[in-house]
Design a protein around this motif. Sequence first.
Motif: not given
Length: 427
Positions: A114, A116, A122
Amino acid sequence: MSKQSFNAVRGMNDILPTETPAWQFLEQCAADVFAAYGYQEIRLPMVEPTELFARSIGDVTDIVEKEMYTFLDRNDQSLSLRPEGTASCVRACLQHGLLHNQTQRLWYSGPMFRYERPQKGRQRQFHQIGVEAFGLAGPDIDAELLAMSRRLWQELGIDQQVRLEINSLGSLEARATYRRELQAFLRDHMGALDEDSLRRLDSNPLRILDSKNPETQAVLQAAPRLQDWLDQESTEHFAQLCAQLDALGIEYVRNPRLVRGLDYYSKTVFEWVTDSLGAQGTVCAGGRYDGLVEQLGGKPTAGIGFAMGMERLCLMLEETAGHGSTGAVDAYFIVGGDAQQQEALQWCEQLRSRLPTLRLLMHCGGGSMKSQMKKADKSGAAWALLFGEQEQADGTLTVKNLRDPAITQQALPGERVAEYLLPYLGM
Ligand code: ATP
Ligand code: MG
């Protein structure tokens, strides 16, 4: 000529040898726990047609709108790196007829992608272990999934640091009605919404419920509540789930704001959260998606699953040092000199055959006995096995414990070393 050096792509991390013991521990615990509940592993491709994710996760979700790695292949087909596993799992089950008159309990693991903003907990390439159960519509499987995840936290030694939040999103119809109510309410309070929420107002207003903006949260206090719009069946399903969790002694809180970022959920949704990771506190998230199989072209089939973030769990394991890993090897084999090398290799092969779980590192590359001893010590091995001129002449190996001074060093006939070590190795 200029020397070019390379770094990994931003947000895509190497997992170094010092970190892999925690990963292996997590993977092993998960595989064992899932097997104990009759779940089978499925392995899925990392690339799928973009349309699969757009149709399942939803066109207007953050994931599909902004986070996917999408590209045209040489045949001009739009493909995407998978941002999650559920869509692929459903696709595979349909393609291979695995949902035809049967239930399935499946798990998978691997990298997800992803785009991000990278930060602690993350990444752009991150890893999930996911579980999906198909063909089971009742709250019993919801409760079993949560019991299974609790057992995994216990095995990992982090059960005191995670807590369970649950909610029900209702049927797709009930959610559509509620969505209209919420939209109408928020349109009257547009002044209090930030840019993100305004963008979601038309496309995905439920996501506004978990906005972190305090002003938005204040307005939401008076917003219509999802639980007041639930259909009868979802209300009962949820009540039964709660009763079963109580019976199992699984603690939870109902979080009426828990909505999840993917469109396909209905009825039960849940998250396991921790306070020990800062803002990235959700370690496992999932829910029921009874409409998804049909949405992807199959017959109506109940489904429920969850996915956990392996990076976040490994961060927790590091903090608790829970994976109990010691050095990389049990024994370090020291080779006197060139004349001993060939026989040293043979002894090592023999030891590995006799003690299949022994982790034995044979010194390569020469050097004095003294420097090899230093390396043995640094390796973390409990044992050094010495094979020099004298040992070669006698057909022995000198066995020395590097950690426990009470165990005296001795030269043993090479044939007897395996037998000697066995009781110490806990095999
Ligand atoms: P978040 O709210 O943290 O963005 P999410 O709702 O997007 O999570 P899911 O799609 O439900 O997450 O994925 C399940 C789990 O996978 C998350 O709870 C988290 O532990 C992990 N996860 C999701 N995105 C990332 C990421 N970019 N990096 C690391 N882990 C992630
Ligand atoms: Mg996210």
